[in-house]
Design a protein around this motif. Sequence first.
Motif, PDB file in Angstrom:
ATOM      1  N   ILE A  30      -1.145 -17.330 -77.667  1.00 35.57           N
ATOM      2  CA  ILE A  30      -0.688 -16.823 -79.324  1.00 35.57           C
ATOM      3  C   ILE A  30       0.312 -17.858 -79.870  1.00 35.57           C
ATOM      4  O   ILE A  30       0.557 -17.942 -80.800  1.00 35.57           O
ATOM      5  N   GLY A  31       1.461 -17.740 -78.857  1.00 38.24           N
ATOM      6  CA  GLY A  31       2.619 -18.798 -79.270  1.00 38.24           C
ATOM      7  C   GLY A  31       2.279 -20.064 -79.810  1.00 38.24           C
ATOM      8  O   GLY A  31       2.775 -20.517 -80.846  1.00 38.24           O
ATOM      9  N   HIS A  32       1.378 -20.687 -79.016  1.00 36.14           N
ATOM     10  CA  HIS A  32       0.924 -22.153 -79.449  1.00 36.14           C
ATOM     11  C   HIS A  32       0.145 -22.006 -80.750  1.00 36.14           C
ATOM     12  O   HIS A  32       0.583 -23.040 -81.256  1.00 36.14           O
TER      13      HIS A  32
ATOM     14  N   TYR B 149       8.532 -25.315 -76.031  1.00 34.96           N
ATOM     15  CA  TYR B 149       8.772 -26.135 -76.828  1.00 34.96           C
ATOM     16  C   TYR B 149       8.373 -27.716 -76.686  1.00 34.96           C
ATOM     17  O   TYR B 149       7.745 -28.461 -77.447  1.00 34.96           O
ATOM     18  N   ALA B 150       8.886 -27.987 -75.369  1.00 40.47           N
ATOM     19  CA  ALA B 150       8.562 -29.288 -74.807  1.00 40.47           C
ATOM     20  C   ALA B 150       7.028 -29.692 -74.796  1.00 40.47           C
ATOM     21  O   ALA B 150       6.676 -30.690 -75.182  1.00 40.47           O
ATOM     22  N   ARG B 151       6.249 -28.910 -74.313  1.00 42.39           N
ATOM     23  CA  ARG B 151       4.902 -28.726 -74.259  1.00 42.39           C
ATOM     24  C   ARG B 151       4.364 -28.970 -75.530  1.00 42.39           C
ATOM     25  O   ARG B 151       3.072 -29.517 -75.818  1.00 42.39           O
ATOM     26  N   ALA B 152       5.016 -28.257 -76.467  1.00 49.15           N
ATOM     27  CA  ALA B 152       4.329 -28.233 -77.982  1.00 49.15           C
ATOM     28  C   ALA B 152       4.769 -29.738 -78.666  1.00 49.15           C
ATOM     29  O   ALA B 152       4.331 -29.819 -79.650  1.00 49.15           O
ATOM     30  N   GLY B 153       5.509 -30.545 -78.046  1.00 50.45           N
ATOM     31  CA  GLY B 153       5.817 -31.758 -78.543  1.00 50.45           C
ATOM     32  C   GLY B 153       6.947 -31.876 -79.401  1.00 50.45           C
ATOM     33  O   GLY B 153       7.347 -32.849 -79.884  1.00 50.45           O
TER      34      GLY B 153
ATOM     35  N   ASP C 227      27.732 -21.835 -72.661  1.00 50.84           N
ATOM     36  CA  ASP C 227      26.202 -21.505 -73.326  1.00 50.84           C
ATOM     37  C   ASP C 227      26.020 -22.340 -74.434  1.00 50.84           C
ATOM     38  O   ASP C 227      26.552 -22.202 -75.648  1.00 50.84           O
ATOM     39  N   HIS C 228      25.387 -23.425 -74.291  1.00 49.86           N
ATOM     40  CA  HIS C 228      25.270 -24.682 -75.240  1.00 49.86           C
ATOM     41  C   HIS C 228      24.050 -24.360 -76.158  1.00 49.86           C
ATOM     42  O   HIS C 228      22.933 -23.984 -75.823  1.00 49.86           O
ATOM     43  N   LYS C 229      24.151 -25.002 -77.404  1.00 49.70           N
ATOM     44  CA  LYS C 229      23.182 -24.929 -78.127  1.00 49.70           C
ATOM     45  C   LYS C 229      22.196 -26.388 -77.944  1.00 49.70           C
ATOM     46  O   LYS C 229      22.763 -27.122 -78.322  1.00 49.70           O
ATOM     47  N   CYS C 230      21.008 -26.132 -77.962  1.00 56.66           N
ATOM     48  CA  CYS C 230      20.074 -27.208 -77.911  1.00 56.66           C
ATOM     49  C   CYS C 230      19.388 -27.389 -79.463  1.00 56.66           C
ATOM     50  O   CYS C 230      18.776 -26.229 -79.900  1.00 56.66           O
ATOM     51  N   VAL C 231      19.044 -28.532 -79.873  1.00 56.00           N
ATOM     52  CA  VAL C 231      18.502 -28.760 -81.081  1.00 56.00           C
ATOM     53  C   VAL C 231      17.140 -29.411 -80.765  1.00 56.00           C
ATOM     54  O   VAL C 231      17.192 -30.594 -80.273  1.00 56.00           O
ATOM     55  N   TYR C 232      16.023 -29.018 -81.004  1.00 57.05           N
ATOM     56  CA  TYR C 232      14.732 -29.635 -80.649  1.00 57.05           C
ATOM     57  C   TYR C 232      14.123 -30.112 -82.129  1.00 57.05           C
ATOM     58  O   TYR C 232      14.418 -29.276 -83.029  1.00 57.05           O
ATOM     59  N   VAL C 233      13.528 -31.265 -82.289  1.00 62.68           N
ATOM     60  CA  VAL C 233      12.701 -31.627 -83.485  1.00 62.68           C
ATOM     61  C   VAL C 233      11.401 -31.995 -83.050  1.00 62.68           C
ATOM     62  O   VAL C 233      11.213 -32.675 -81.989  1.00 62.68           O
ATOM     63  N   LYS C 234      10.686 -31.938 -84.084  1.00 63.22           N
ATOM     64  CA  LYS C 234       9.260 -32.659 -83.896  1.00 63.22           C
ATOM     65  C   LYS C 234       9.101 -33.115 -85.210  1.00 63.22           C
ATOM     66  O   LYS C 234       9.191 -32.575 -86.409  1.00 63.22           O
TER      67      LYS C 234
END
Lengths: 163, 163
Positions: B95-97, B132-136, B151-158
Amino acid sequence: VPDLSLRESVRKGDPDAVREIVEATRVFSAAEVETAVDLVREALRSGASSGYRFLFAERGERGLGYTCYGAIPATAASFDLYWIAVRPEAQQHGIGHLLLSCTEERVAGLGGQRIYIETSYRKEYARTREFYARAGYTLEATLGDFYAPGDHKCVYVKVLDLK
Amino acid sequence: VPDLSLRESVRKGDPDAVREIVEATRVFSAAEVETAVDLVREALRSGASSGYRFLFAERGERGLGYTCYGAIPATAASFDLYWIAVRPEAQQHGIGHLLLSCTEERVAGLGGQRIYIETSYRKEYARTREFYARAGYTLEATLGDFYAPGDHKCVYVKVLDLK
């Protein structure tokens, strides 16, 4: 700058003063000017609970520049500097540096340990980026094409000295 | 998941539904839950002008998960995924994907070209980051100690495919 005074409280005339200052810089789009003014209105309405704090530099009644900053929600001690602007005719007199260093003092007084500033990598902002670097801010991250193709976002940070 | 339906329009009962879903995950603090609920209320009040859009996954009347996303102001085509949450008992069924890929389609339909997701580097979020990584999504930046010391912040982008 003689007769320069700093003020933290937000007053009824400040939305107009901020509009004047931000428009005078000729750096910001119409939409960005509205955003800047909205933050002042929000602070007038809701006070500190708005999350937006201000520092105004004035000579007499005339606003020369200002900063807008606040704690970043869901962080322990991180603050954002949302805006810093100085009227062009008042620039090159250290007012920007004064505003920035006094804002840092206030952030430290509120328990803040890091200040973040986001800006564009475009060449129009080269002077702005140099200003932050001279003030001790480090470029920690760049998000490619964030604003538009070729227009990257730079994230600067300064870790405040704990005294 | 049989009888799963997706819905974009925001309804009166959604603040409560979102509260239930977000609380059920046991990942978010009380303040974060309130923020999540506030965004739904804001969208109910102001519609698309709130800047917050939603996608709900439901079985019948029951909300199983949702995303909250929106265009990032002052950018040409960048969007933020503010929230994605699925009830624990409905997880591991894709459902998440499904929510994420349908959100990407809607973002593309709105002219969006990049989707950003911010999350924590803490080990409690390792599964989230893998999702998130699996989703590209690519980890584009890390801001050290952003949320708190360690506690670092990660910024993901697609970057979305232009079709």
